[in-house]
Design a protein around this motif. Structure first.
Motif, PDB file in Angstrom:
ATOM      1  N   ASP A  52      64.280  13.172 -29.417  1.00 26.26           N
ATOM      2  CA  ASP A  52      63.519  12.924 -28.187  1.00 26.26           C
ATOM      3  C   ASP A  52      63.357  11.432 -27.931  1.00 26.26           C
ATOM      4  O   ASP A  52      63.540  10.951 -26.797  1.00 26.26           O
ATOM      5  CB  ASP A  52      62.147  13.605 -28.275  1.00 26.26           C
ATOM      6  N   ASP A  53      62.994  10.683 -28.984  1.00 29.30           N
ATOM      7  CA  ASP A  53      62.826   9.234 -28.825  1.00 29.30           C
ATOM      8  C   ASP A  53      64.139   8.580 -28.431  1.00 29.30           C
ATOM      9  O   ASP A  53      64.182   7.668 -27.595  1.00 29.30           O
ATOM     10  CB  ASP A  53      62.300   8.613 -30.121  1.00 29.30           C
ATOM     11  N   TYR A  54      65.231   9.052 -29.035  1.00 29.86           N
ATOM     12  CA  TYR A  54      66.548   8.488 -28.735  1.00 29.86           C
ATOM     13  C   TYR A  54      66.935   8.744 -27.280  1.00 29.86           C
ATOM     14  O   TYR A  54      67.392   7.836 -26.571  1.00 29.86           O
ATOM     15  CB  TYR A  54      67.577   9.089 -29.683  1.00 29.86           C
ATOM     16  N   ARG A  55      66.745   9.977 -26.819  1.00 29.37           N
ATOM     17  CA  ARG A  55      67.086  10.309 -25.434  1.00 29.37           C
ATOM     18  C   ARG A  55      66.289   9.454 -24.447  1.00 29.37           C
ATOM     19  O   ARG A  55      66.796   9.005 -23.419  1.00 29.37           O
ATOM     20  CB  ARG A  55      66.841  11.796 -25.178  1.00 29.37           C
ATOM     21  N   ILE A  56      65.015   9.240 -24.744  1.00 32.63           N
ATOM     22  CA  ILE A  56      64.177   8.414 -23.868  1.00 32.63           C
ATOM     23  C   ILE A  56      64.697   6.988 -23.838  1.00 32.63           C
ATOM     24  O   ILE A  56      64.790   6.359 -22.772  1.00 32.63           O
ATOM     25  CB  ILE A  56      62.706   8.453 -24.343  1.00 32.63           C
ATOM     26  N   CYS A  57      65.078   6.453 -25.004  1.00 28.88           N
ATOM     27  CA  CYS A  57      65.599   5.086 -25.062  1.00 28.88           C
ATOM     28  C   CYS A  57      66.887   4.956 -24.251  1.00 28.88           C
ATOM     29  O   CYS A  57      67.079   3.976 -23.519  1.00 28.88           O
ATOM     30  CB  CYS A  57      65.850   4.672 -26.512  1.00 28.88           C
ATOM     31  N   VAL A  58      67.764   5.952 -24.362  1.00 31.33           N
ATOM     32  CA  VAL A  58      69.030   5.894 -23.626  1.00 31.33           C
ATOM     33  C   VAL A  58      68.773   6.031 -22.133  1.00 31.33           C
ATOM     34  O   VAL A  58      69.314   5.294 -21.309  1.00 31.33           O
ATOM     35  CB  VAL A  58      69.998   6.991 -24.113  1.00 31.33           C
ATOM     36  N   ARG A  59      67.915   6.990 -21.774  1.00 24.81           N
ATOM     37  CA  ARG A  59      67.665   7.253 -20.362  1.00 24.81           C
ATOM     38  C   ARG A  59      67.030   6.065 -19.663  1.00 24.81           C
ATOM     39  O   ARG A  59      67.416   5.684 -18.552  1.00 24.81           O
ATOM     40  CB  ARG A  59      66.754   8.483 -20.219  1.00 24.81           C
ATOM     41  N   ARG A  60      66.062   5.444 -20.304  1.00 16.79           N
ATOM     42  CA  ARG A  60      65.359   4.326 -19.669  1.00 16.79           C
ATOM     43  C   ARG A  60      66.105   3.020 -19.836  1.00 16.79           C
ATOM     44  O   ARG A  60      65.889   2.073 -19.084  1.00 16.79           O
ATOM     45  CB  ARG A  60      63.955   4.187 -20.258  1.00 16.79           C
ATOM     46  N   GLY A  61      66.980   2.954 -20.826  1.00 16.00           N
ATOM     47  CA  GLY A  61      67.660   1.689 -21.089  1.00 16.00           C
ATOM     48  C   GLY A  61      68.991   1.534 -20.409  1.00 16.00           C
ATOM     49  O   GLY A  61      69.473   0.432 -20.216  1.00 16.00           O
ATOM     50  N   SER A  62      69.645   2.647 -20.022  1.00 15.68           N
ATOM     51  CA  SER A  62      70.957   2.549 -19.400  1.00 15.68           C
ATOM     52  C   SER A  62      71.279   3.858 -18.713  1.00 15.68           C
ATOM     53  O   SER A  62      70.542   4.826 -18.792  1.00 15.68           O
ATOM     54  CB  SER A  62      72.038   2.241 -20.449  1.00 15.68           C
ATOM     55  N   GLU A  63      72.450   3.856 -18.053  1.00 15.48           N
ATOM     56  CA  GLU A  63      72.904   5.057 -17.365  1.00 15.48           C
ATOM     57  C   GLU A  63      73.831   5.890 -18.246  1.00 15.48           C
ATOM     58  O   GLU A  63      74.329   6.924 -17.844  1.00 15.48           O
ATOM     59  CB  GLU A  63      73.651   4.670 -16.074  1.00 15.48           C
ATOM     60  N   GLN A  64      74.105   5.422 -19.484  1.00 19.62           N
ATOM     61  CA  GLN A  64      75.030   6.146 -20.333  1.00 19.62           C
ATOM     62  C   GLN A  64      74.379   7.404 -20.893  1.00 19.62           C
ATOM     63  O   GLN A  64      73.174   7.491 -21.059  1.00 19.62           O
ATOM     64  CB  GLN A  64      75.498   5.252 -21.485  1.00 19.62           C
ATOM     65  N   GLU A  65      75.224   8.356 -21.197  1.00 19.11           N
ATOM     66  CA  GLU A  65      74.733   9.645 -21.676  1.00 19.11           C
ATOM     67  C   GLU A  65      74.320   9.551 -23.134  1.00 19.11           C
ATOM     68  O   GLU A  65      74.991   8.934 -23.958  1.00 19.11           O
ATOM     69  CB  GLU A  65      75.831  10.700 -21.514  1.00 19.11           C
ATOM     70  N   ALA A  66      73.191  10.157 -23.470  1.00 15.43           N
ATOM     71  CA  ALA A  66      72.724  10.201 -24.853  1.00 15.43           C
ATOM     72  C   ALA A  66      73.581  11.181 -25.655  1.00 15.43           C
ATOM     73  O   ALA A  66      73.979  12.226 -25.159  1.00 15.43           O
ATOM     74  CB  ALA A  66      71.265  10.627 -24.903  1.00 15.43           C
ATOM     75  N   LYS A  67      73.877  10.824 -26.902  1.00 15.99           N
ATOM     76  CA  LYS A  67      74.677  11.685 -27.777  1.00 15.99           C
ATOM     77  C   LYS A  67      73.951  11.887 -29.095  1.00 15.99           C
ATOM     78  O   LYS A  67      74.222  11.204 -30.086  1.00 15.99           O
ATOM     79  CB  LYS A  67      76.055  11.062 -28.008  1.00 15.99           C
TER      80      LYS A  67
END
Length: 855
Positions: A826-841
């Motif tokens: 969950d923390d990782y997805r939030i970091c990816v979503r708010r930090g860039s447009e790239q898809e979280a993996k």
């Protein structure tokens, strides 16, 4: 009953018709004005230090105003200031008859404000589009003459326009006119492989990685079959197609207005759409436009060409921004305007045409408020092709006519407009200007030259002047150092021409502390004295752009700084001094650099130190090695021949590579610095509390609001606001900041500061991002520590660092419980979503390993 007397500034039409002829020489097109010096000599009052008694204190009232004014809406421009606000500054600092200068005039807001209040004005800008717009803001035109000329232009092109927009009514089969056409980008469904316009996609409710509600586009074919397949606008594009037409029947149908679509459920409407709407577009596309329009104005060299992804949409030249129908209509209208005899009216009509031009491009949105994204060349996935003459008619009748009525009393003789660089004010005599109000370009924030290109191309102006622009632009090789040097020359010129004791008001719209410090240093170095105020002055137009409402670090208001030119003999500070010695400033620069770039080589650290010291004017002879070793330690490693063997030494010694890392003690702030940060944080928390009480609907406070509160602090901490803010406050899901909600959260932040944990996390994550070797002492104790560091990054808004920790930090999910694994994902997805447009993996979730009970 006595007749009502017209209010000031609201001239009657009779007064307009008896106006004096517009003087020649007050505007010289795309060239520098050769009459500038003689204008100043005639209009300026001589400065006599023996008799000068000017003693005006700095303006100190924040201004809230509106953009909803006829003059403001005459023509769009970037970072435009409402003239009502500028007038308040001009009235405070000057008296009628005084001479006001704006060396970065843009659309001419300062000049028109000065003229409305009986002052004289000089407007300078390097962009010929800017000075053309400023000229028309400052030139009264008889509204009746303007209406008459517009009607003649409309009659001249009527048959051509009728042909361009003609269609048929699907209810009666009679003649109709196209009101507007909607075009949609086509995408391919990854499931059923059907190609479909985004306009025809269905929608479903979804959530962001942070749990925020959102709506997604889905394939209608798959949706009908019980599947949800999201159509992403970032995927491959297959071109725009017309999908909807709004038309008006000319044959008496009630209501006259109706709509049809390419996928309309009515067979008759689909048939008319194909035969008449698409048929007309095909007919236009098969023919050559018989009028001039810009065909060779290249856009591929612009920095915004890449940033706005214009290559995706086949845009290479200015004319590619338009549909062929609107391109034809604009060229026909322009051709008719050139036949208008009276120059002032002709320019006013071209002013109206350029005022609506960007709305008639493919950039016009089809939802919410009509228009385009300001400050960009953004082409939406669904756009609206407007009826050009209707747009121009609305501009003339609702914006230009009322505004020309408001400026009817302006004395054009009191204005001089020059298209030239503000770095050369040699034609303005020294000590001749009574007041300067200006809004200069800040670094790369707004690319004025690039954004004015469309207007300049259609006006037939020179479009090759951009190398002279004061801007930061990586594509054109214009650096921050170039910007600083040119800005210093411009401000030095302003200092020379301004009368002693007078003021310069400078609008500031950048949340970078580096730029804030740089502009103050520039002003101090050329001789200005900044006004010391306990609060920040601003101009707030209340209406916000989309970015101002949503982006993390955009300014919501325009800040205003007041600088005074001291009289002869007054004490002058040639550079702002923060009390630090060379060694103190140097160690801080190295500490900041190694926090962002741990494991950097000595030459990179030296380059950063020298660059920053030269910029701050503190460069002096020093022992770099001793300075570096006071805060950092060297780690040497053999240079590898291959994966297993070290490289043999050459004639100059052994092959080793050296990298530098901060010492553990470098994390410790001295007591004085900690007290500065604590005091600044207390001020910000007090403001946060007040703001959130007044606005309980807000989750937090925007960074730009905190930045405004931070700027007046006299004794600022050495670290940048953005660096220490996460150590005191929490970042919300919307990118705003909130104070600790309870004692537990407060204690958590206190512990982070006392232990330097957040600074250690930054060093660890930044090393992962830069791909440099990690020291064992910088690594976390284990996977649970990594999980905690990931959580701290998410809470502090360090999203790039959080992502690096998850992807590259060696996190082994097998060593975490199921709950901890879910938390990490969950923390990782939030970091990816708010930090860039790239898809979280996220990593594949694993079962936690059992502990060996035999040990």
């Amino acid at each position: 009953m006595a007749k009502k007397k017209p209010s000031g500034g609201q001239g009657t039409f009779e007064a307009l018709r008896s106006m004096k002829a517009i003087p020649s020489g007050y505007y010289s097109g795309e060239k520098p004005n050769p009459n500038l010096r003689s204008f100043v000599e005639q209009k300026s009052t001589p400065y006599d230090p023996a008799t000068d008694d000017y003693d005006i204190r700095a303006f100190n009232h924040p201004i809230e105003t509106t953009k909803a004014a006829a003059i403001y809406n005459m023509h769009v421009y970037w970072s435009k200031k409402p003239h009502q606000a500028i007038r308040q500054y001009i009235r405070h600092y000057t008296k009628p008859g005084d001479l006001v200068l704006d060396p970065f005039c843009g659309s001419g807001g300062t000049a028109v404000s000065a003229l409305l209040d009986g002052r004289k004005a000089i407007a300078i800008d390097r962009s010929p589009a800017a000075t053309f717009i400023a000229k028309n803001h400052c030139t009264p035109v008889d509204p009746d003459e303007l209406r008459s000329a517009f009607q003649k232009v409309r009659q001249a092109v009527q048959s051509e326009i009728d042909w361009l927009y003609e269609t048929r009514c699907d209810r009666c089969g009679g003649k109709a006119v196209t009101g507007y056409t909607v075009h949609s980008q086509v995408f391919q469904c990854p499931r059923c492989l059907s190609k479909l316009p985004l306009y025809d996609c269905g929608s479903e409710d979804s959530q962001t990685a942070a749990g925020k509600a959102k709506t997604v586009n889905v394939c209608p074919t798959c949706q009908a079959n019980g599947f949800t397949e999201v159509i992403r606008s970032q995927s491959e594009k297959f071109g725009f197609v017309p999908v909807q037409v709004v038309y008006h029947c000319k044959n008496g149908c009630k209501p006259a207005r109706d709509v049809r679509e390419s996928s309309d459920p009515s067979p008759a409407k689909r048939s008319f759409f194909e035969k008449y709407d698409l048929g007309k577009i095909r007919e236009i596309d098969s023919m050559e436009i018989p009028h001039w329009y810009p065909t060779d104005c290249d856009m591929t060299k612009l920095s915004r060409y890449q940033r706005d992804a214009l290559y995706y949409y086949g845009v290479k030249n200015v004319d590619d921004l338009f549909t062929k129908r609107n391109l034809w209509a604009l060229s026909a209208i322009r051709n008719a305007i050139q036949c208008v005899n009276e120059p002032g009216v002709r320019d006013a009509l071209m002013f109206g045409l350029t005022g609506i031009m960007l709305n008639t491009t493919k950039m016009c949105t089809n939802r919410g408020k009509l228009g385009f994204v300001k400050g960009a060349y953004y082409i939406p996935q669904v756009s609206r092709e407007l009826f050009v003459t209707n747009s121009l008619d609305y501009k003339v009748q609702n914006h230009l006519v009322p505004a020309f009525g408001e400026i009817s009393d302006i004395e054009v003789n009191d204005c001089c407009i020059s298209t030239q660089s503000s770095t050369d004010l040699s034609q303005i005599p020294s000590n001749s200007i009574d007041y300067i109000f200006t809004d200069p370009p800040y670094a790369e924030k707004v690319q004025y030259g690039e954004l004015n290109l469309v207007w300049e191309a259609w006006l037939g102006f020179d479009t090759t002047w951009h190398d002279e622009e004061i801007i930061v632009n990586g594509v054109r090789g214009k650096t921050a150092s170039d910007w600083e040097a040119l800005m210093k020359r411009a401000m030095a010129g302003c200092f020379r021409v301004l009368k002693p004791g007078r003021w310069l008001s400078l609008c500031y719209h950048d949340t970078s502390e580096g730029t804030w410090t740089m502009i103050q240093d520039i002003m101090a170095e050329v001789g200005f004295v900044v006004d010391k105020s306990e609060s920040t002055l601003f101009i707030d137009t209340m209406q916000k752009s989309y970015n101002q409402k949503t982006a993390d670090k955009t300014t919501k208001r325009d800040l205003v700084l007041n600088f005074r030119k001291p009289r002869v003999g007054a004490f002058v500070i040639t550079r702002l001094v923060d009390g630090r010695t060379f060694v103190e400033l140097g160690t801080q620069i190295i500490r900041d650099f190694l926090t962002s770039h741990p494991g950097a080589t000595k030459d990179r650290i030296y380059d950063e130190l020298v660059s920053r010291m030269i910029q701050s004017g503190k460069m002096e002879a020093h022992d770099f090695n001793a300075l570096l070793r006071s805060v950092a330690e060297e780690v040497q490693e053999p240079v590898k021949e291959n994966l297993f063997d070290n490289k043999e030494p050459d004639l100059f010694g052994s092959h080793v590579s050296s990298r530098w890392y901060l010492k553990e003690s470098a994390d410790e702030l001295d007591t004085a610095e900690q007290e500065k940060e604590d005091a600044a944080a207390a001020r910000l928390e007090k403001y946060m509390g007040s703001h959130l009480r007044k606005h309980p609907e807000d989750e937090g406070v925007h960074y730009s609001d905190l930045f405004e509160q931070f700027l007046p602090i006299a004794d600022k901490p050495r670290r940048l606001l953005a660096d220490w803010l996460p150590e005191y406050f929490f970042k919300t899901a919307h990118g705003t900041w909130r104070p600790p909600a309870n004692e537990q959260e407060r204690e958590q932040k206190t512990a982070l500061r006392q232990t330097g944990t957040l600074r250690r996390i930054k060093r660890f994550a930044n090393a992962l991002i830069d791909g440099v070797p990690l020291r064992d002492k910088d690594r976390p104790g284990g996977d649970v520590d990594l999980l905690d560091w990931l959580r701290q990054c998410r809470r502090a808004g360090l999203y790039e660092q959080g992502r690096a920790i998850y992807e590259k930090g060696g996190l082994n999910l097998a060593n975490l419980t199921d709950e901890q694994q879910i938390e990490a994902e969950d923390d990782y997805r939030i970091c990816v979503r708010r930090g860039s447009e790239q898809e979280a993996k996220p990593k594949k979730r694993q079962r936690k390993m059992k502990q060996d009970t035999d040990e």
